[in-house]
Write a protein that holds these residues in place. Sequence first.
Motif, PDB file in Angstrom:
ATOM      1  N   ASP A  36      32.520  15.261  37.415  1.00  0.00           N
ATOM      2  CA  ASP A  36      33.534  16.225  37.864  1.00  0.00           C
ATOM      3  C   ASP A  36      33.632  16.198  39.390  1.00  0.00           C
ATOM      4  O   ASP A  36      34.727  16.164  39.955  1.00  0.00           O
ATOM      5  CB  ASP A  36      33.166  17.644  37.398  1.00  0.00           C
ATOM      6  CG  ASP A  36      33.439  17.850  35.911  1.00  0.00           C
ATOM      7  OD1 ASP A  36      34.003  16.928  35.280  1.00  0.00           O
ATOM      8  OD2 ASP A  36      33.058  18.913  35.376  1.00  0.00           O
ATOM      9  N   GLN A  71      36.693  15.118  41.565  1.00  0.00           N
ATOM     10  CA  GLN A  71      37.300  16.102  42.451  1.00  0.00           C
ATOM     11  C   GLN A  71      37.415  15.584  43.896  1.00  0.00           C
ATOM     12  O   GLN A  71      38.418  15.783  44.557  1.00  0.00           O
ATOM     13  CB  GLN A  71      36.460  17.374  42.423  1.00  0.00           C
ATOM     14  CG  GLN A  71      37.177  18.585  42.990  1.00  0.00           C
ATOM     15  CD  GLN A  71      36.346  19.819  42.713  1.00  0.00           C
ATOM     16  OE1 GLN A  71      35.834  19.985  41.610  1.00  0.00           O
ATOM     17  NE2 GLN A  71      36.194  20.664  43.707  1.00  0.00           N
ATOM     18  N   SER A 120      33.809  22.911  37.282  1.00  0.00           N
ATOM     19  CA  SER A 120      34.692  24.049  37.563  1.00  0.00           C
ATOM     20  C   SER A 120      34.102  25.342  36.977  1.00  0.00           C
ATOM     21  O   SER A 120      34.153  26.406  37.598  1.00  0.00           O
ATOM     22  CB  SER A 120      36.089  23.799  37.008  1.00  0.00           C
ATOM     23  OG  SER A 120      35.996  23.527  35.632  1.00  0.00           O
TER      24      SER A 120
END
Lengths: 554, 160
Positions: free
Chosen positions: A358, A362, B138
Amino acid sequence: MKEKAVNQKQSDDLRKKAEEKLRRLTSKPLHELSAAESHRVIHELQVHQIELEMQNEELRHAQEELENSRTKYADLYDFAPIGYLTFDENGLIFEANLTAAEQLGIERSFLIKKPFSGFIHKDDQDIFYMHRQEVLKSSTRHTCELRIKRKDGSEFYAQIVSSTLLGHYNRIRTAVINITERRKAEEALKEKQHLNELLLNAIPHPAMLINTGRIVQAANQSALDIGVTLGEYCWKEFGKCEYLSDEDKKRSEDNPDDKGIKCIFCLADDAMKGPELRTMNDPEVHAFDRVWDTYWDPIDKDTFLHYAIDITDRKKAEDKLNSTLGELERSNTELERFAYIASHDLKEPLRTIRSFTDLLSQRYRGKLDKEADEFIGFVQDGTGRMEQLIDDLLTYSRVSESKIPVPVDCNKMLVRAIANLTVLIERKGGKVTFDPLPTLMMDDMNMELLFQNLINNGIKFHGEDPPRIHISARQTNEEWLFSISDNGIGIEEPHKEQIFQIFKRLHSRSEYAGTGIGLAICKKIIDILGGKIWVESEPGKGSVFFFTIPDVKK
Amino acid sequence: MSVPTSRGNFGNASVRALQPSREILLVEDSPADVRLMKEVIRECDLDCNLHVVEDGSKAIDFLQRIDRFESVPRPDMILLDLNMPKEDGYDVLDAIRSSRDLSSIPVIVLSSSSSKIDIRSAYQLNANCYITKPAGLSDFVKVMNSIGDFWFNTVKLPPL
């Protein structure tokens, strides 16, 4: 007439004797006697006459008494309760009393000179022959039993007692005793014993009949097998069997005089509430349930049925069950341990991969090249699926039998399941409706999971129209039948069974996401509840999932 | 091992300006997770000094300021992993709660386990809360944001 002639002759003889005596009394003829001598002779004769008359009277008297006595004995003989017969040297009847004639059903006069064998049952002829031989040979009393056939053809059992007549070694006197009643009683007793035996043997446990003296009167094979002996004091026998539990042993040691405790043959209402009794007569140790005593015959309070139920098999089964339960518990613990490892240790590295992928995505998207972005996407997708698989597998493995089933309101469970799926339902524009549902004894978590997976399934596989799901339930014989119907894409016939297999998917991931475990979880839950789950469907129109849950009352 | 991190300047700068940076002790044996936590804190707007120790016994040393931890600050909050070599998270939790001086420090258990046993045990040892480490970045950022928002902005922490 003849008798009179005999009497006349006797009296003539007597007269001659008297005249002879008179001649010896006087030495000269009567006419030569002097007056004094005549007087003396006359006196003498008169005295003699009186003397004679007196003797005569006495004789007559004796004769009369003899006659009476004879009649009396003849009566006794004739009317004796048993029959008497006398046989001559040729075995023919020459004397019989009235009872014998009655027994044989014939006039006494017809009996005389008849062979007795004519009145004996043809099958018993030899018995009498042998009996007669024995009596003649030994001159002592002998007894036998045989069947007598009356003149009219009827029969009876008789005991024959014979001996030779005093002074007549070849004449036999026989008593005939009717033993029909005794025989009947014996037969009845035998029948009763036979019946007892049958009943005792019908009892599938060691059982015996004992009397108040604790003598074993009858026992079935199982009782004999464990060492019971007929006719003996039961305590002795059971001493061998070691029929006592430790608790009972202690009781008997504490009360050495109390045989009631010692032999645990407590009577009737006081049956021993002992735990398990063991017998050592058998190489195998047997376990027995409590020992029972009960009146065998409610009228005959002397006989008790004594039995103990052999629960060896049950005990073995219990032992086996216990060890199986132990194994099951261990295997469940293992499974939980596995679930923990899966949830923690397996997910831990996966989480790291996911998190840094991730981060990579990102911070470096578009900074490397197009391929790198694509690769990162695959890694993210793969880890996401892996996570889902692990989670689903965990859920599946955690579906287990509820430890304590509680009343579960299916309405509440359904509402919870719908709430869990709110996001999905809203996104798809779906609608879930339901009829009132029952309250059942089960695990609430399982029920929620069941509804959730089935509704999820219906929503996920929707067709062109927005998904519509309806849930209802109705009670059949001893179970509840639930149905979850949808307007989805439906399932084709060959797949109706497969869909309940774990990780079985009918569609590619690009069409419908998922790990293929939802329906497998449903099947596992239903299997645990002892119900059934199946689907009826028409491809393109929708499916109806059915499941049944046994209606277990508290 | 003190890593001052301060980043972001959204919304509540005025509130934060009145307060000094928070001291957070992270007890975590996995270097990847330590790094991740640093990155996550970087991603979110949490004004804090993150101190890291890699096992339970070091955590206790840190809290008791033993040896090389002589001059470390007393943490405002402890982020505690459960599964660690030597003394694990439970031991640390037990030591903190048994100490008069330390027992008032909020402890947030941060574990990858979602096992009921772990959750129950942590609360029984008076953890202030139990959080299962989120899988995605996230989600992790969201969690850390809400931790900061709740513990630093919403509630009053025990005074020193």
